[in-house]
Motif scaffolding. Structure first.
Motif, mmCIF file in Angstrom:
data_model
loop_
_atom_site.group_PDB
_atom_site.id
_atom_site.type_symbol
_atom_site.label_atom_id
_atom_site.label_comp_id
_atom_site.label_asym_id
_atom_site.label_seq_id
_atom_site.Cartn_x
_atom_site.Cartn_y
_atom_site.Cartn_z
ATOM 1 N N UNK A 16 0.844 -1.208 0.000
ATOM 2 C CA UNK A 16 0.000 0.000 0.000
ATOM 3 C C UNK A 16 0.872 1.247 0.000
ATOM 4 N N UNK A 17 0.411 2.301 -0.645
ATOM 5 C CA UNK A 17 1.151 3.569 -0.671
ATOM 6 C C UNK A 17 0.573 4.495 0.382
ATOM 7 N N UNK A 18 1.439 5.076 1.188
ATOM 8 C CA UNK A 18 1.021 5.905 2.320
ATOM 9 C C UNK A 18 1.610 7.303 2.133
ATOM 10 N N UNK A 19 0.759 8.292 1.864
ATOM 11 C CA UNK A 19 1.200 9.669 1.624
ATOM 12 C C UNK A 19 0.617 10.587 2.689
ATOM 13 N N UNK A 20 1.430 11.525 3.158
ATOM 14 C CA UNK A 20 0.984 12.531 4.118
ATOM 15 C C UNK A 20 0.921 13.886 3.419
ATOM 16 N N UNK A 21 -0.053 14.709 3.794
ATOM 17 C CA UNK A 21 -0.174 16.064 3.231
ATOM 18 C C UNK A 21 -0.480 17.037 4.364
ATOM 19 N N UNK A 22 0.133 18.224 4.301
ATOM 20 C CA UNK A 22 -0.036 19.178 5.405
ATOM 21 C C UNK A 22 -1.336 19.964 5.337
ATOM 22 N N UNK A 23 -1.988 19.985 4.163
ATOM 23 C CA UNK A 23 -3.237 20.728 3.995
ATOM 24 C C UNK A 23 -4.364 19.774 3.594
ATOM 25 N N UNK A 24 -5.555 20.320 3.516
ATOM 26 C CA UNK A 24 -6.702 19.529 3.070
ATOM 27 C C UNK A 24 -6.525 19.179 1.592
ATOM 28 N N UNK A 25 -6.839 17.933 1.235
ATOM 29 C CA UNK A 25 -6.683 17.494 -0.148
ATOM 30 C C UNK A 25 -7.680 18.244 -1.040
ATOM 31 N N UNK A 26 -7.236 18.600 -2.253
ATOM 32 C CA UNK A 26 -8.113 19.262 -3.216
ATOM 33 C C UNK A 26 -9.095 18.250 -3.816
ATOM 34 N N UNK A 27 -10.243 18.750 -4.257
ATOM 35 C CA UNK A 27 -11.272 17.870 -4.825
ATOM 36 C C UNK A 27 -10.753 17.125 -6.048
ATOM 37 N N UNK A 28 -10.047 17.823 -6.935
ATOM 38 C CA UNK A 28 -9.542 17.173 -8.140
ATOM 39 C C UNK A 28 -8.538 16.082 -7.787
ATOM 40 N N UNK A 29 -7.642 16.376 -6.847
ATOM 41 C CA UNK A 29 -6.642 15.383 -6.428
ATOM 42 C C UNK A 29 -7.334 14.171 -5.808
ATOM 43 N N UNK A 30 -8.380 14.429 -5.032
ATOM 44 C CA UNK A 30 -9.138 13.338 -4.408
ATOM 45 C C UNK A 30 -9.737 12.438 -5.484
ATOM 46 N N UNK A 31 -10.292 13.018 -6.535
ATOM 47 C CA UNK A 31 -10.873 12.244 -7.637
ATOM 48 C C UNK A 31 -9.811 11.434 -8.358
ATOM 49 N N UNK A 32 -8.653 12.057 -8.596
ATOM 50 C CA UNK A 32 -7.559 11.385 -9.301
ATOM 51 C C UNK A 32 -7.044 10.197 -8.501
ATOM 52 N N UNK A 33 -6.857 10.381 -7.191
ATOM 53 C CA UNK A 33 -6.312 9.296 -6.364
ATOM 54 C C UNK A 33 -7.307 8.143 -6.264
ATOM 55 N N UNK A 34 -8.597 8.460 -6.205
ATOM 56 C CA UNK A 34 -9.611 7.393 -6.215
ATOM 57 C C UNK A 34 -9.458 6.522 -7.459
ATOM 58 N N UNK A 35 -9.396 7.168 -8.620
ATOM 59 C CA UNK A 35 -9.291 6.423 -9.873
ATOM 60 C C UNK A 35 -7.928 5.760 -10.018
ATOM 61 N N UNK A 36 -6.912 6.353 -9.400
ATOM 62 C CA UNK A 36 -5.578 5.742 -9.410
ATOM 63 C C UNK A 36 -5.610 4.398 -8.679
#
Length: 371
Positions: A321-341
Motif C-alpha cells: 500500500x502507498x502511504x502519503x501525508x499532506x499538510x493541507x486539506x486534499x483538493x477535490x480534483x486530487x481526491x478524484x484522481x487518487x480514487x481512480x488511481x
C-alpha cells in the motif's frame, strides 16, 4: 535507553508513540507498534491508547482496542476518534453506545467524536439529538469544539444559513475554529457570500492565518468570480500575507521524500512527471474523470499529492500500500484522481491530509466523498 540496558516501560513507549504521531512518521510508528507487541506491552492501557491514536490502519487499531481488557475513557475516546478520522461515522456511534453499556461515562471529548461521526455521515437530525443529549443526560455544557462539529454537520449538508444562525446564538465568545467550520463548508456549496462573512470574523480573531484568505480566494476561483479572486490576492499582498505552501511526503527506503506543487527539485522528477502523465491518460480513459473547470489560480495538474503517489508507484513494490501525508486539506480534483488511481492500479492508497485519513481502494474512498 535500550543500549544502556534500561528497561522500557509502558509510559516510555506511550510517550514515544505520541511523539511520532505528532511528527507524522507513520513507518516508524508502525515499527514501534511491532516492538510493543514483541515486548508484550501492547495490552497496557497507555500503550494501547497511543497505538490506537497513531495507527493509520483502522483494522489494526481495532485489534489493539479489543486487546485492552479494562478500557478506560481514553481508550474509548481514542477508538472513536480513530473511526471519526477515517470517516466511519457508523462505527463511532456503535462504539459510543457500547461505551454507555459499561461503567464508563462520556466526557466532552467523547461527544466531539460522536458529532464528528454524524457530520461525516450527513445525519443532521441525529447530530442535533446527540448535541442536545450531552447536556440533558450527562450535564456536559457545549464548548467551542462541539459547536464546531454541529456547524460542520449543518454546513456540509448545505444548511449554511442555519449554521450561521446557530453561530449567532452561541452564548460565549467564539474562537476562530467555529467560523473556520462555516468557511470550510462554503467551497462545497460554492457559497461566496457567507464565506466573506466568515472570513471577516476570522481575520478579526486570527489576522495572520493565510489559509483563510486562500480558501476564500479558491471559492471565488472555482465559482468563476474572477474579480473576487483578484481582489483577495491583492488584499493578501497589501497585508503582507503569504500562502503556506502545500506539501506532501512519502517514506521510501527509510527516507522521507517531500513534494510541492509543480516540483522541480526531486532527483527523479522527470521520471515522476512521465509516470504521472501515464497514469492520467489511463484515468481519463476510464470515462469517470471530469477535468476541473479552468480557473485563474495555479493549475491542479501537478499538485504535491499526485507527485508523491506517482513516486510511490515508481519506487515501491506492487503489493505494498502507498502511504502519503499532506499538510493541507486534499483538493477535490486530487481526491478524484487518487480514487481512480487506486482503481486502475488495483492498489490500496492511503493519505493523511490536514484533516483526516483517506483510504482509497478499487476507485472508492473511505470518506465516501464527504470530507
Amino acid at each position: 535507553m535500550r543500549q544502556a540496558s534500561v528497561v522500557l516501560d509502558d509510559v516510555t513507549l506511550a510517550t514515544v508513540l505520541r511523539v511520532y504521531l505528532e511528527q507524522n512518521h507513520a513507518a516508524i510508528g508502525e515499527l514501534l507498534h511491532g516492538y510493543t507487541i514483541k515486548s508484550g506491552m501492547d495490552f497496557y492501557v497507555p500503550v494501547g491508547n497511543a497505538i490506537i491514536t497513531i495507527c493509520g490502519q483502522i483494522n489494526a487499531a481495532q485489534k489493539v482496542f479489543d486487546s485492552i481488557h479494562v478500557k478506560n475513557l481514553i481508550s474509548w475516546n481514542a477508538m472513536m476518534a480513530a473511526y471519526a478520522q477515517n470517516g466511519l461515522g457508523k462505527k463511532v456511534i456503535e462504539t459510543f453506545e457500547d461505551m454507555l453499556k459499561t461503567e464508563c461515562k462520556p466526557d466532552h471529548i467523547s461527544y466531539i467524536s460522536v458529532l464528528s461521526g454524524y457530520s461525516h455521515m450527513g445525519l443532521i437530525v441525529e447530530g442535533k439529538h446527540y448535541f442536545k443529549s450531552m447536556t440533558k443526560f450527562f450535564g456536559i455544557s457545549p464548548t467551542n469544539g462541539h459547536f464546531v462539529c454541529i456547524v460542520d454537520v449543518l454546513g456540509r449538508a448545505g444548511m449554511l444559513n442555519e449554521a450561521k444562525e446557530l453561530i449567532n446564538e452561541i452564548p460565549f465568545k467564539l474562537n476562530a475554529t467555529v467560523w473556520g467550520a462555516l468557511l470550510g463548508s462554503c467551497p462545497i456549496h460554492h457559497e461566496s457570500h457567507l464565506a466573506e462573512i466568515a472570513l471577516k470574523n476570522l481575520v478579526e480573531l486570527n489576522p495572520e492565518d493565510s489559509g483563510n484568505y486562500v480558501l476564500l480566494a479558491n471559492i471565488y476561483a472555482e465559482s468563476g468570480e474572477i474579480e473576487g479572486f483578484a481582489n483577495m490576492k491583492k488584499l493578501m499582498k497589501v497585508k503582507g500575507i503569504r500562502n503556506s505552501p502545500g506539501c506532501s511526503w512519502i517514506e521510501v527506503d527509510n527516507s522521507v521524500h517531500v513534494f510541492t506543487v509543480d516540483d522541480t527539485n526531486h532527483p527523479q522528477i522527470k521520471k515522476i512527471y512521465i509516470k504521472l502523465e501515464e497514469m492520467m491518460k489511463k484515468i481519463e480513459h476510464t470515462g469517470r474523470y471530469i477535468s476541473p473547470i479552468s480557473s485563474p489560480h495555479r493549475s491542479q495538474k501537478y499538485h504535491s499529492e499526485k507527485l508523491a503517489f506517482a513516486f510511490g508507484l515508481l519506487s515501491l513494490p506492487s503489493w505494498m500500500p502507498l502511504y502519503v501525508m499532506k499538510n493541507l486539506r486534499v483538493y477535490h480534483d486530487c481526491h478524484s484522481v487518487i480514487k481512480l488511481l487506486s482503481f486502475i492500479t488495483s492498489r490500496e492508497l492511503i493519505m493523511r491530509d490536514g484533516f483526516r485519513f483517506h483510504h482509497f481502494k478499487d476507485g472508492v474512498c473511505s470518506c465516501k466523498d464527504y470530507w
